[in-house]
Design a protein around this motif. Structure first.
Motif, PDB file in Angstrom:
ATOM      1  N   GLU A  30     -10.546   8.318  12.595  1.00  0.00           N
ATOM      2  CA  GLU A  30     -11.058   6.555  11.979  1.00  0.00           C
ATOM      3  C   GLU A  30     -11.277   6.397  10.489  1.00  0.00           C
ATOM      4  O   GLU A  30     -11.383   5.793   9.823  1.00  0.00           O
ATOM      5  CB  GLU A  30     -11.815   6.575  13.139  1.00  0.00           C
ATOM      6  CG  GLU A  30     -12.276   4.879  13.434  1.00  0.00           C
ATOM      7  CD  GLU A  30     -11.109   3.837  12.872  1.00  0.00           C
ATOM      8  OE1 GLU A  30     -10.672   2.729  11.710  1.00  0.00           O
ATOM      9  OE2 GLU A  30      -9.853   3.813  13.732  1.00  0.00           O
ATOM     10  N   HIS A  31     -11.986   7.206  10.306  1.00  0.00           N
ATOM     11  CA  HIS A  31     -12.848   6.854   8.916  1.00  0.00           C
ATOM     12  C   HIS A  31     -11.786   6.680   7.822  1.00  0.00           C
ATOM     13  O   HIS A  31     -11.917   6.431   6.974  1.00  0.00           O
ATOM     14  CB  HIS A  31     -13.904   8.154   8.770  1.00  0.00           C
ATOM     15  CG  HIS A  31     -14.879   7.856   7.469  1.00  0.00           C
ATOM     16  ND1 HIS A  31     -14.843   9.376   6.407  1.00  0.00           N
ATOM     17  CD2 HIS A  31     -15.644   6.795   7.277  1.00  0.00           C
ATOM     18  CE1 HIS A  31     -15.418   8.289   5.973  1.00  0.00           C
ATOM     19  NE2 HIS A  31     -15.955   7.603   5.945  1.00  0.00           N
ATOM     20  N   ALA A  32     -11.181   7.758   7.656  1.00  0.00           N
ATOM     21  CA  ALA A  32      -9.625   8.149   6.797  1.00  0.00           C
ATOM     22  C   ALA A  32      -8.961   6.905   6.841  1.00  0.00           C
ATOM     23  O   ALA A  32      -9.256   6.318   5.930  1.00  0.00           O
ATOM     24  CB  ALA A  32      -9.357   9.558   7.089  1.00  0.00           C
ATOM     25  N   ALA A  33      -9.251   6.409   7.753  1.00  0.00           N
ATOM     26  CA  ALA A  33      -8.104   5.458   7.935  1.00  0.00           C
ATOM     27  C   ALA A  33      -9.144   4.074   7.526  1.00  0.00           C
ATOM     28  O   ALA A  33      -8.147   2.816   7.358  1.00  0.00           O
ATOM     29  CB  ALA A  33      -7.981   4.780   9.855  1.00  0.00           C
ATOM     30  N   MET A  66     -11.130   4.299   4.941  1.00  0.00           N
ATOM     31  CA  MET A  66     -11.429   3.892   3.986  1.00  0.00           C
ATOM     32  C   MET A  66      -9.987   3.607   3.181  1.00  0.00           C
ATOM     33  O   MET A  66     -10.280   2.163   2.061  1.00  0.00           O
ATOM     34  CB  MET A  66     -10.820   5.572   2.964  1.00  0.00           C
ATOM     35  CG  MET A  66     -12.447   6.217   3.581  1.00  0.00           C
ATOM     36  SD  MET A  66     -13.634   5.719   2.975  1.00  0.00           S
ATOM     37  CE  MET A  66     -13.579   6.100   1.522  1.00  0.00           C
ATOM     38  N   LEU A  67      -8.933   3.821   4.026  1.00  0.00           N
ATOM     39  CA  LEU A  67      -8.144   3.222   3.156  1.00  0.00           C
ATOM     40  C   LEU A  67      -7.583   2.297   3.978  1.00  0.00           C
ATOM     41  O   LEU A  67      -7.717   1.356   2.728  1.00  0.00           O
ATOM     42  CB  LEU A  67      -6.602   4.333   3.944  1.00  0.00           C
ATOM     43  CG  LEU A  67      -6.190   5.104   3.776  1.00  0.00           C
ATOM     44  CD1 LEU A  67      -5.154   6.065   3.900  1.00  0.00           C
ATOM     45  CD2 LEU A  67      -5.336   5.142   1.506  1.00  0.00           C
ATOM     46  N   ARG A  68      -8.555   0.892   4.867  1.00  0.00           N
ATOM     47  CA  ARG A  68      -8.320   0.044   4.863  1.00  0.00           C
ATOM     48  C   ARG A  68      -9.125  -1.387   3.601  1.00  0.00           C
ATOM     49  O   ARG A  68      -8.754  -1.721   3.815  1.00  0.00           O
ATOM     50  CB  ARG A  68      -8.568  -0.645   6.349  1.00  0.00           C
ATOM     51  CG  ARG A  68      -8.015  -1.568   7.342  1.00  0.00           C
ATOM     52  CD  ARG A  68      -8.672  -1.634   8.592  1.00  0.00           C
ATOM     53  NE  ARG A  68      -8.003  -0.473   9.484  1.00  0.00           N
ATOM     54  CZ  ARG A  68      -8.953  -0.056  10.020  1.00  0.00           C
ATOM     55  NH1 ARG A  68     -10.272   0.258  10.242  1.00  0.00           N
ATOM     56  NH2 ARG A  68      -8.435   1.012  11.040  1.00  0.00           N
ATOM     57  N   LEU A 103      -9.121  -0.484   1.259  1.00  0.00           N
ATOM     58  CA  LEU A 103      -8.573   0.088   0.181  1.00  0.00           C
ATOM     59  C   LEU A 103      -7.066  -1.236  -0.136  1.00  0.00           C
ATOM     60  O   LEU A 103      -6.892  -1.826  -0.900  1.00  0.00           O
ATOM     61  CB  LEU A 103      -8.244   0.781  -0.693  1.00  0.00           C
ATOM     62  CG  LEU A 103      -9.447   1.729  -1.089  1.00  0.00           C
ATOM     63  CD1 LEU A 103      -8.276   2.981  -1.874  1.00  0.00           C
ATOM     64  CD2 LEU A 103     -10.284   1.251  -2.225  1.00  0.00           C
ATOM     65  N   SER A 104      -6.949  -1.546   1.427  1.00  0.00           N
ATOM     66  CA  SER A 104      -6.148  -2.180   0.904  1.00  0.00           C
ATOM     67  C   SER A 104      -6.332  -4.031   1.478  1.00  0.00           C
ATOM     68  O   SER A 104      -5.945  -4.760   1.933  1.00  0.00           O
ATOM     69  CB  SER A 104      -5.199  -2.491   2.737  1.00  0.00           C
ATOM     70  OG  SER A 104      -6.272  -2.329   4.033  1.00  0.00           O
ATOM     71  N   HIS A 105      -6.774  -4.489   0.382  1.00  0.00           N
ATOM     72  CA  HIS A 105      -6.510  -5.345   0.001  1.00  0.00           C
ATOM     73  C   HIS A 105      -6.303  -5.959  -1.431  1.00  0.00           C
ATOM     74  O   HIS A 105      -7.127  -5.148  -2.687  1.00  0.00           O
ATOM     75  CB  HIS A 105      -8.207  -6.716   0.576  1.00  0.00           C
ATOM     76  CG  HIS A 105      -7.983  -7.498   0.615  1.00  0.00           C
ATOM     77  ND1 HIS A 105      -8.685  -8.284  -1.061  1.00  0.00           N
ATOM     78  CD2 HIS A 105      -7.952  -9.012   1.465  1.00  0.00           C
ATOM     79  CE1 HIS A 105      -8.520  -9.485  -0.743  1.00  0.00           C
ATOM     80  NE2 HIS A 105      -8.293 -10.158   0.532  1.00  0.00           N
ATOM     81  N   PRO A 106      -5.406  -7.340  -2.304  1.00  0.00           N
ATOM     82  CA  PRO A 106      -6.002  -7.533  -3.853  1.00  0.00           C
ATOM     83  C   PRO A 106      -6.579  -7.500  -4.140  1.00  0.00           C
ATOM     84  O   PRO A 106      -7.132  -6.904  -4.866  1.00  0.00           O
ATOM     85  CB  PRO A 106      -4.902  -8.730  -3.532  1.00  0.00           C
ATOM     86  CG  PRO A 106      -4.348  -8.763  -2.449  1.00  0.00           C
ATOM     87  CD  PRO A 106      -5.250  -8.235  -1.064  1.00  0.00           C
ATOM     88  N   LEU A 112      -9.011  -4.059  -4.218  1.00  0.00           N
ATOM     89  CA  LEU A 112      -7.960  -3.479  -5.127  1.00  0.00           C
ATOM     90  C   LEU A 112      -8.317  -3.226  -6.700  1.00  0.00           C
ATOM     91  O   LEU A 112      -8.728  -2.535  -7.852  1.00  0.00           O
ATOM     92  CB  LEU A 112      -5.918  -3.148  -5.081  1.00  0.00           C
ATOM     93  CG  LEU A 112      -5.997  -2.349  -4.004  1.00  0.00           C
ATOM     94  CD1 LEU A 112      -4.661  -2.999  -4.534  1.00  0.00           C
ATOM     95  CD2 LEU A 112      -5.755  -0.816  -4.617  1.00  0.00           C
TER      96      LEU A 112
END
Lengths: 110, 110
Positions: free
Chosen positions: A23-26, A28-30, A32-35, A38
């Motif tokens: 869940e922590h890995a997910a 972290m990606l979440r 970054l998943s916004h313009p 980023l």
DNA sequence: TAAATACATAGAAATATGTCTATATTTGCA
DNA sequence: TGCAAATATAGACATATTTCTATGTATTTA
């Protein structure tokens, strides 16, 4: 020991690592998943620590929007911040984070 | 020409690339930012093309959940699928996608 | 043709996310 | 002390995501 490295190919990710780490890995990606976020990663990677105001100006963001994204990124472990006077300087906690973006473009011509 | 590579350091990401590409990049990350979908990427990277049922069984998912995530991942350009009889086999469109996970752990000990 | 298999999809409900406006807090300075 | 600057936060609202249940569709086989 890497959570993603598998010795036994028949074991799934879910079996190899505990749910919290996954869940922590997910998470972290979440982050970054916004313009906007980023763009913040890119900006901080290139320009080093910047105050909220500087980030806000360079990216053309409203004050509250900038602050909200920055605090979220800090809470989720992507950014760190130091306070100097009334300025809060944010920087990348892991500059290598930029590599994820690099991987992304290599993977899929983003 | 990479969208993230910058020659002029004073230009932000938002200034260098068009909003559609930035949103697309964010979208690709958003797809990966879920525990189940990370597990699917890992599984398909290790085991190659698998049917919905196989994925479902190996990850212990409900049928509808598996199908929904797989279709989302396909729609967002992470997976491809081929139909053989009544089985739909899904595979990674860009196996390098796994590198993003690898980067993630290098960056932050995820 | 009927039943079973393998998936997909629709709809509802809960939760999460993103943005906006306004206001609060902290700090520096006249 | 009082004001301005820099940032954080609260509340409201719209939208997106996730999951669940149930049902629909296509394909194979008996």
């Amino acid at each position: 020991m890497s959570i993603f490295a598998s010795k036994i190919k028949t074991m799934t990710l879910t079996q190899r690592i505990n749910p919290e780490k996954l869940e922590h890995a997910a998470s972290m990606l979440r982050v970054l998943s916004h313009p906007v976020r980023l763009a913040i990663v890119d900006l901080l990677f290139t320009n080093g620590p910047l105050s909220v105001q500087e980030i806000q100006e360079k990216l053309g963001l409203e004050q509250a929007i900038a602050s909200q994204h920055l605090i979220l990124m800090k809470d989720k472990g992507v950014l760190s911040s130091v306070k100097e006077g009334r300025c809060h300087y944010f920087s990348l906690l892991y500059p290598n984070m930029k590599n994820i973006i690099h991987c992304l473009e290599e993977c899929c011509n983003a």
